[in-house]
Each structure stands twice: as structure tokens, then as C-alpha cells.
Design a protein around this motif. Structure first.
Motif, short mmCIF file in Angstrom:
data_model
loop_
_atom_site.label_atom_id
_atom_site.label_comp_id
_atom_site.label_asym_id
_atom_site.label_seq_id
_atom_site.Cartn_x
_atom_site.Cartn_y
_atom_site.Cartn_z
N SER A 1 0.79 -1.23 0.00
CA SER A 1 0.00 0.00 0.00
C SER A 1 0.82 1.28 0.00
CB SER A 1 -0.96 0.00 1.20
OG SER A 1 -1.78 1.16 1.17
N PHE A 2 1.45 1.57 -1.13
CA PHE A 2 2.08 2.88 -1.29
C PHE A 2 0.97 3.94 -1.37
CE2 PHE A 2 6.60 2.14 -2.94
CZ PHE A 2 6.68 0.87 -2.42
N ALA A 3 0.07 3.79 -2.35
CA ALA A 3 -1.15 4.61 -2.49
C ALA A 3 -0.87 6.11 -2.50
CB ALA A 3 -2.16 4.26 -1.39
N ASN A 4 0.32 6.52 -2.97
CA ASN A 4 0.70 7.92 -2.88
C ASN A 4 1.84 8.19 -3.86
OD1 ASN A 4 1.91 10.40 -2.07
ND2 ASN A 4 1.20 10.13 0.02
N PRO A 5 1.61 8.95 -4.92
CA PRO A 5 2.68 9.21 -5.90
C PRO A 5 3.89 9.93 -5.31
CG PRO A 5 0.53 9.71 -6.86
CD PRO A 5 0.31 9.47 -5.40
N ALA A 6 3.68 10.86 -4.39
CA ALA A 6 4.80 11.58 -3.80
C ALA A 6 5.68 10.65 -2.98
CB ALA A 6 4.30 12.73 -2.94
N VAL A 7 5.05 9.77 -2.22
CA VAL A 7 5.80 8.79 -1.43
C VAL A 7 6.49 7.79 -2.35
CG1 VAL A 7 5.56 6.91 0.24
CG2 VAL A 7 4.38 9.08 0.63
N THR A 8 5.83 7.41 -3.43
CA THR A 8 6.43 6.47 -4.38
C THR A 8 7.71 7.04 -4.97
OG1 THR A 8 4.24 5.59 -4.95
CG2 THR A 8 6.03 5.15 -6.50
N ILE A 9 7.66 8.28 -5.45
CA ILE A 9 8.87 8.92 -6.01
C ILE A 9 9.95 9.04 -4.93
CG2 ILE A 9 9.80 11.09 -6.91
CD1 ILE A 9 8.31 9.46 -8.99
N ALA A 10 9.55 9.43 -3.73
CA ALA A 10 10.53 9.59 -2.65
C ALA A 10 11.23 8.28 -2.33
CB ALA A 10 9.83 10.14 -1.40
N ARG A 11 10.51 7.18 -2.43
CA ARG A 11 11.09 5.89 -2.08
C ARG A 11 12.01 5.33 -3.17
NH1 ARG A 11 6.12 2.72 0.93
NH2 ARG A 11 7.60 0.98 0.81
N THR A 12 12.10 6.00 -4.32
CA THR A 12 13.04 5.55 -5.34
C THR A 12 14.47 5.93 -5.01
OG1 THR A 12 12.84 7.57 -6.70
CG2 THR A 12 11.28 5.78 -7.15
N VAL A 13 14.67 6.87 -4.08
CA VAL A 13 16.03 7.34 -3.80
C VAL A 13 16.55 6.84 -2.47
CG1 VAL A 13 15.92 9.35 -5.31
CG2 VAL A 13 15.12 9.56 -2.96
N THR A 14 16.07 5.68 -2.06
CA THR A 14 16.66 5.00 -0.90
C THR A 14 16.78 3.51 -1.22
OG1 THR A 14 16.42 4.49 1.46
CG2 THR A 14 14.38 4.71 0.20
N ASP A 15 18.00 3.00 -1.18
CA ASP A 15 18.22 1.58 -1.46
C ASP A 15 18.14 0.82 -0.13
OD1 ASP A 15 18.59 -0.65 -2.97
OD2 ASP A 15 20.78 -0.45 -3.10
N SER A 16 16.94 0.85 0.45
CA SER A 16 16.72 0.24 1.76
C SER A 16 15.44 -0.57 1.71
CB SER A 16 16.64 1.32 2.84
OG SER A 16 15.53 2.18 2.60
N PHE A 17 15.00 -1.06 2.86
CA PHE A 17 13.82 -1.91 2.96
C PHE A 17 12.60 -1.31 2.28
CE2 PHE A 17 9.94 -3.12 5.28
CZ PHE A 17 10.00 -4.51 5.20
#
Length: 232
Positions: free
Chosen positions: A170-186
Motif C-alpha cells: 500500500s504505497f497509495a501515494n505518488p509523492a511517497v512512491t517517487i521519494a522511495r526511489t532514492v533509498t536503497d533500503s527496505f
């Protein structure tokens, strides 16, 4: 500071802290429970849900969408004008990226490091459609039925649960989705996987908009006014 600027600042700040909660708790969970993915997800979901409740309670008097899809639906419902919606969405994307950078730095990771976590497949995309529809139903169902003071708990509870009943978590959020592309973590998502997730979220947003209009054609406050006119 003008009310308009305060709203943009609230969206930037709230989205930043939301992403810090998502990414930071994901890193912490993977370090504390390196051999138990289920426990990692539990820790990540509880931290995210708890942060959402707190952030919405704190920032709701100013602005507390933290999600471009929610803001777009607010525009479609006539709650916001186009200029305001555009500025708030830009603030959400900026805040999300800032939140990832801060979370990475807090845990000694590179400030920005593209994720290698591929998330792709029809089941994941369907999950994002479903998760986004559900989120909009929770947000606008609560608000338009006259219970806006409870939306923080409704959204926090829903997101915590949706981590578990959707295969995409449940990402359900484009801003959070883009933000999560720049962390190579869990919590990361590979940049190549993000466009399909965002498309699914937008499709879910469109479906959610029509569902909200069907179930709650007018806000509770407007319904009360209409009833008074009929009775007078």
C-alpha cells in the motif's frame, strides 16, 4: 506568512515526516530484525500508521493531505482551486524527497541512492489501485459524513492494515512512491517500477472519486443546510 504559504509549508513538512517514518522505520526494522521479513513489515507498518495519526492531528488545522491523489480529488470535488492544488502537490513531492534524504542521513546511508528493489507485476499494480480507492473512501467518507475530527485515526488505521492486505504494501501515494526511489533500503522501490505504481494510483484515484461521489454526493455540512431549507 500568508495562509496559502502556510498550507504549502504544512504539506511539505507533513509529507517529509511521513516519508521519514516510512523509510526510517524500514531501515531500523531491517537492522533490528534482519532475518524476519514479517517482523520487519510489522514494525514498518506500525511506525507509519502511528506517524500518520500524529501528523494529521497536528497539521489538519492548516493542511494535511500529504498525497497528490487526495489533493487531485479535492480539486475535482471543488474543495481546492487549480492553483492551490498545483502548489500543494509540488510541496508534497518536494517534502517527500526531503524526507527520504533526511531518513537516509539519520541512518548513515548515502543522502540519495537509487533503489534496486524491483516491484512489478499485475498483482502489485492491482493492489495499488485497491489501496488508493480504499484510502480515498476512508478520507472523504469520514470528512464528508461530518466526522473530520476522526480522519487521523481512520487513515492511520487503514494504512497500517493495508500494509498487510495488499501485496504492494500500500504505497497509495505518488509523492511517497517517487521519494522511495532514492533509498536503497527496505522501503525502496526501483525507479523503473515507479511509473506503473503511479499510474495504478491515479487509476485508483479516478475510481475512488466516483465512489465517493456515489456514496457521499454532498458533504454533511451542505446536507444539513439543505435540510434546514426544506424544513423552514
Amino acid at each position: 506568512m500568508s495562509g496559502f504559504a502556510r498550507r504549502a509549508a504544512a504539506e511539505f513538512t507533513g509529507t517529509a515526516f511521513l516519508v521519514m517514518a516510512v523509510v526510517g522505520s524500514g531501515v531500523m526494522a531491517s537492522r533490528l530484525s534482519p532475518d524476519d521479513v514479517g517482523l520487519q513489515l510489522l514494525q514498518n507498518s506500525l511506525a507509519t500508521g502511528g506517524a500518520l495519526v500524529a501528523l494529521i492531528l497536528a497539521l489538519q488545522p492548516v493542511s494535511a493531505s500529504f498525497n497528490p491523489v487526495v489533493t487531485l480529488v479535492e480539486r475535482a470535488l471543488g474543495v481546492l482551486d487549480t492553483r492551490t492544488a498545483a502548489v500543494l502537490i509540488a510541496a508534497q513531492f518536494g517534502g517527500g524527497l526531503a524526507g527520504t534524504v533526511v531518513a537516509n542521513l539519520m541512518f548513515g546511508l548515502p543522502a540519495a541512492d537509487f533503489s534496486t528493489h524491483e516491484r512489478t507485476g499485475a498483482g502489485l499494480w492491482l493492489s495499488e489501485v485497491v489501496a488508493t480507492i480504499g484510502l480515498l473512501l476512508i478520507v472523504f467518507g469520514t470528512v464528508r459524513s461530518g466526522r473530520a475530527e476522526r480522519v487521523a485515526f481512520a487513515v492511520g488505521g487503514y494504512i497500517t492494515a493495508a500494509y498487510w492486505f495488499t501485496s504492494s504494501t500500500s504505497f497509495a501515494n505518488p509523492a511517497v512512491t517517487i521519494a522511495r526511489t532514492v533509498t536503497d533500503s527496505f522501503a525502496g522501490i526501483a525507479p523503473s517500477s515507479a511509473p506503473a505504481f503511479i499510474l495504478a494510483q491515479l487509476l485508483g484515484g479516478a475510481a475512488g472519486f466516483f465512489l465517493v461521489r456515489l456514496l457521499y454526493p454532498i458533504p454533511a455540512s451542505a446536507a444539513i443546510v439543505a435540510d434546514r431549507k426544506v424544513l423552514s
